[in-house]
Design a protein around this motif. Structure first.
Motif, mmCIF file in Angstrom:
data_model
loop_
_atom_site.group_PDB
_atom_site.id
_atom_site.type_symbol
_atom_site.label_atom_id
_atom_site.label_comp_id
_atom_site.label_asym_id
_atom_site.label_seq_id
_atom_site.Cartn_x
_atom_site.Cartn_y
_atom_site.Cartn_z
ATOM 1 N N LEU A 41 -7.144 9.540 -2.883
ATOM 2 C CA LEU A 41 -5.819 9.443 -2.273
ATOM 3 C C LEU A 41 -5.508 10.671 -1.426
ATOM 4 N N GLU A 64 0.613 3.609 2.066
ATOM 5 C CA GLU A 64 0.962 3.845 3.467
ATOM 6 C C GLU A 64 2.199 3.046 3.864
ATOM 7 N N SER A 79 0.845 -1.187 0.000
ATOM 8 C CA SER A 79 0.000 0.000 0.000
ATOM 9 C C SER A 79 0.883 1.242 0.000
ATOM 10 N N ARG A 125 -7.304 10.367 1.760
ATOM 11 C CA ARG A 125 -6.830 9.248 2.578
ATOM 12 C C ARG A 125 -5.466 9.505 3.200
ATOM 13 N N LEU A 126 -4.544 10.079 2.418
ATOM 14 C CA LEU A 126 -3.178 10.239 2.894
ATOM 15 C C LEU A 126 -2.814 11.671 3.276
ATOM 16 N N ARG A 182 5.231 4.661 2.230
ATOM 17 C CA ARG A 182 5.606 5.892 2.921
ATOM 18 C C ARG A 182 6.393 5.589 4.197
#
Length: 333
Positions: A307, A266, A264, A310-311, A269
Motif C-alpha cells: 500500500l 484510491e 478502492s 502504491r499510494l 481518497r
C-alpha cells in the motif's frame, strides 16, 4: 454516571463484529470488564470469563452493558429474560442501541421497582445548533473508511493515545455508543436529527489551541448506502485538516450489503477529499489505517508495504503496530 465495572452482555451475537461494542470496551478499558455473559448460539467471544449474573455480582460487576450492535439497534425479545433478571440481581443496565431501554415498559417498570438505573447512551442530551461552517481554531483529524465496522474508532483511539504519549495536545471525540461508553462523553451522532448532525460535530470540536488536535471518531462510510449520511456530517461539521483512510483487506462486500462491493482506497481518497475540501480547502489525506486482524504477521507486513508503494502514504495497523507512523504524518500538517 455509569457505574463500573461492567459485565458485558453478548447475547446471541451471530459473529464477532456484531459484538463490536463489547470488543471496543474490552480492548480499550479492560480494567472495567469483569466478565462476559453469552446466550446459547452466541458466535462472539471477548476472551473474558463467562459468568452468570450471580457470579458477576459476586465479582463486583455493577452494570450490565449490552455489547451488541445489531442491524437497526433493536432489543431482542430473546434478551429480555436476562435483562429483567439483571435488574432483579441488582445490576444497572447500559445500552447504546437505537431501541431505548426506557421505551421498554417492562424494563422501565422493573428498574423503578428495584431502584436500578437504565442508561441509554444513544440519547442526545444537548440542543445542537445547525452547522454554520465557520472556521475554528485548532486542528482536526477524521478517519474515513471503505466500509462500516472497519476500525475507524480504534484508529482514532490509537492516534489519541500515541499523541498524548508524545506530549502532543489531543482529545478523542466520541461520536458513537462504543466511544461514549469507553470515554464517558461524546455525541451519539446517528441519533441526532439529520439537520443538526453537522452542527453537533461543530459543537463537539470547538475552537482550541492552534496546536491542539481533535481526533474525531469516524462513523459509517461514504460508500455504504445505509450509513453514508452520518459520514457526511462528520466530514462537513468536523472540517478536518487531515483524513486517515481505513480499510479491512479481507472484506468481500459491504457490511450487511452483499450486493455492494468495497471501493478502492484510491476511490475513497478522491471522494473524501473532494467532499472535505468543501468545508476545509486545505484538507489532506495523510495516511492509511488497515485492520490486519485476519492476516498473519508476514501477510500484514507485505500488504502494508504494498500500500505504501502504491499510494505513497504511510500505512499501518495502529492497534497491532502502534500509531507512530500516522502521528508523524499528522505532525507535518
Amino acid at each position: 454516571m455509569i457505574e463500573t465495572p461492567y459485565l458485558l452482555f453478548l447475547g446471541d451475537a451471530p459473529d464477532p463484529l456484531a459484538a463490536k461494542v463489547a470488543q471496543g470496551i474490552k480492548d480499550w478499558r479492560p480494567e472495567n470488564c469483569v466478565g462476559q455473559l453469552r446466550l446459547e448460539g452466541c458466535q462472539a467471544d471477548m476472551g473474558l470469563t463467562d459468568m452468570t449474573l450471580e457470579e458477576a455480582r459476586a465479582a463486583g460487576a455493577k452494570t450490565l452493558v449490552i455489547g451488541v450492535a445489531n442491524r437497526g439497534g433493536v432489543i431482542s425479545q430473546a434478551w429480555k429474560e436476562v435483562l429483567l433478571a439483571a435488574l432483579d440481581a441488582g445490576f444497572d443496565i447500559a445500552s447504546g442501541l437505537h431501541n431505548l431501554l426506557h421505551d421498554e415498559a417492562d424494563l422501565a417498570a422493573r428498574a423503578e421497582e428495584r431502584g436500578r438505573a437504565l442508561h441509554d447512551v444513544r440519547v442526545p442530551e444537548v440542543q445542537y445548533p445547525i452547522a454554520d461552517g465557520k472556521k475554528r481554531q485548532g486542528k482536526r483529524v477524521l478517519a474515513v473508511g471503505t466500509d462500516c465496522s472497519i476500525g475507524k474508532m480504534y484508529t482514532a483511539l490509537a492516534l489519541d493515545a500515541e499523541m498524548k504519549k508524545q506530549g502532543m495536545k489531543s482529545s478523542f471525540r466520541a461520536t458513537g455508543q462504543t466511544g461514549i461508553l469507553i470515554t464517558g462523553e461524546g455525541v451519539p451522532l446517528d441519533a441526532v436529527v439529520a439537520d443538526f448532525m453537522a452542527g453537533a460535530v461543530e459543537w463537539l470540536t470547538p475552537d482550541n489551541d492552534p496546536d491542539h488536535w481533535d481526533v474525531i471518531e469516524g462513523q459509517g462510510s461514504l460508500y455504504h448506502v445505509s450509513y453514508s449520511g452520518v459520514t457526511m456530517a462528520l466530514i462537513h461539521g468536523g472540517q478536518p485538516d487531515a483524513l486517515i483512510l481505513c480499510h479491512e483487506p479481507t472484506r468481500t462486500h459491504m457490511r450487511g450489503l452483499p450486493d455492494y462491493s468495497l471501493p478502492s482506497l484510491e476511490e475513497l481518497r478522491e471522494l473524501s477529499l473532494t467532499l472535505a475540501r468543501v468545508a476545509n480547502p486545505a484538507c489532506q489525506v495523510v495516511g492509511i489505517s488497515v485492520n490486519t486482524k485476519a492476516l498473519s504477521d508476514e501477510e500484514a507486513d507485505s500488504y502494508l508495504a504494498g500500500l505504501e508503494e502504491r499510494l505513497g502514504l504511510p500505512a499501518v495497523d495502529p492497534y497491532r503496530h502502534g500509531a507512530g507512523k500516522l502521528v508523524a504524518a499528522l505532525a507535518k500538517v
